[in-house]
Design a protein around this motif. Structure first.
Motif, PDB file in Angstrom:
ATOM      1  N   ALA A   3       0.832  -1.206   0.000  1.00  0.00           N
ATOM      2  CA  ALA A   3       0.000   0.000   0.000  1.00  0.00           C
ATOM      3  C   ALA A   3       0.867   1.257   0.000  1.00  0.00           C
ATOM      4  O   ALA A   3       0.576   2.222  -0.724  1.00  0.00           O
ATOM      5  N   LEU A   4       1.933   1.259   0.782  1.00  0.00           N
ATOM      6  CA  LEU A   4       2.847   2.410   0.798  1.00  0.00           C
ATOM      7  C   LEU A   4       3.526   2.561  -0.556  1.00  0.00           C
ATOM      8  O   LEU A   4       3.687   3.675  -1.068  1.00  0.00           O
ATOM      9  N   TRP A   5       3.932   1.439  -1.143  1.00  0.00           N
ATOM     10  CA  TRP A   5       4.574   1.449  -2.463  1.00  0.00           C
ATOM     11  C   TRP A   5       3.664   2.099  -3.495  1.00  0.00           C
ATOM     12  O   TRP A   5       4.104   2.951  -4.276  1.00  0.00           O
ATOM     13  N   GLU A   6       2.417   1.707  -3.522  1.00  0.00           N
ATOM     14  CA  GLU A   6       1.480   2.244  -4.505  1.00  0.00           C
ATOM     15  C   GLU A   6       1.387   3.765  -4.405  1.00  0.00           C
ATOM     16  O   GLU A   6       1.341   4.463  -5.415  1.00  0.00           O
ATOM     17  N   LYS A   7       1.398   4.292  -3.198  1.00  0.00           N
ATOM     18  CA  LYS A   7       1.312   5.741  -3.016  1.00  0.00           C
ATOM     19  C   LYS A   7       2.606   6.432  -3.424  1.00  0.00           C
ATOM     20  O   LYS A   7       2.593   7.457  -4.110  1.00  0.00           O
TER      21      LYS A   7
END
Length: 141
Positions: free
Chosen positions: A95-99
């Motif tokens: 989820a952090l990667w996607e952002k």
């Protein structure tokens, strides 16, 4: 779930010496994974260089380091660090990667690696290089 941010220093052939020095200064435990250990040798002369290393001390000190492979540009003081985000959950890291990936240049896609269930590297739209991975326990060397 937890996430930790750690300074990740970059060297060319001196990461082990630097980590050993920081351990002597701050105390704690030293863990080192070489390119050979991670089954990621791309240049035989660099097989025993540090692909991932870390010093962690009970007083809260933590630093990570690696040896930049010769195929990548590097000079002292330039591209001297990454921001490393380590988590204990693949979902959280993804989820952090996607952002962070919005407008970023992907250096290494987020995927399973030889040393982590999930690892990726990107340079964000501000020029900051981020390394994200799911933390796993390594025995200190």
């Amino acid at each position: 779930m937890t996430v930790a941010v750690t300074n990740h220093l970059n060297f060319r052939g001196e990461a082990r010496a630097a980590l050993e020095f920081y351990k002597s200064v701050f105390g704690g435990d030293l863990a080192i994974v070489t390119y050979r250990d991670a089954h990621n040798v791309q240049a035989p002369a660099e097989a025993d260089q540090v692909m991932w290393g870390q010093v962690t001390a009970k007083n809260g000190f933590r630093v990570m380091a690696y040896d930049v492979p010769s195929k990548l540009p590097w000079e002292p003081g330039a591209n001297a660090f990454f921001v490393s985000v380590r988590g204990d959950s693949a979902d959280e890291i993804a989820a952090l990667w996607e952002k962070l990936a919005s407008g970023a240049m992907i250096v290494q896609p987020l995927a399973k690696s030889g040393w982590s269930p999930l690892y990726g590297m990107l340079k964000d739209r501000f020029g900051v290089t981020w390394v994200l991975d799911v933390a796993v326990q390594y025995d200190a060397q």
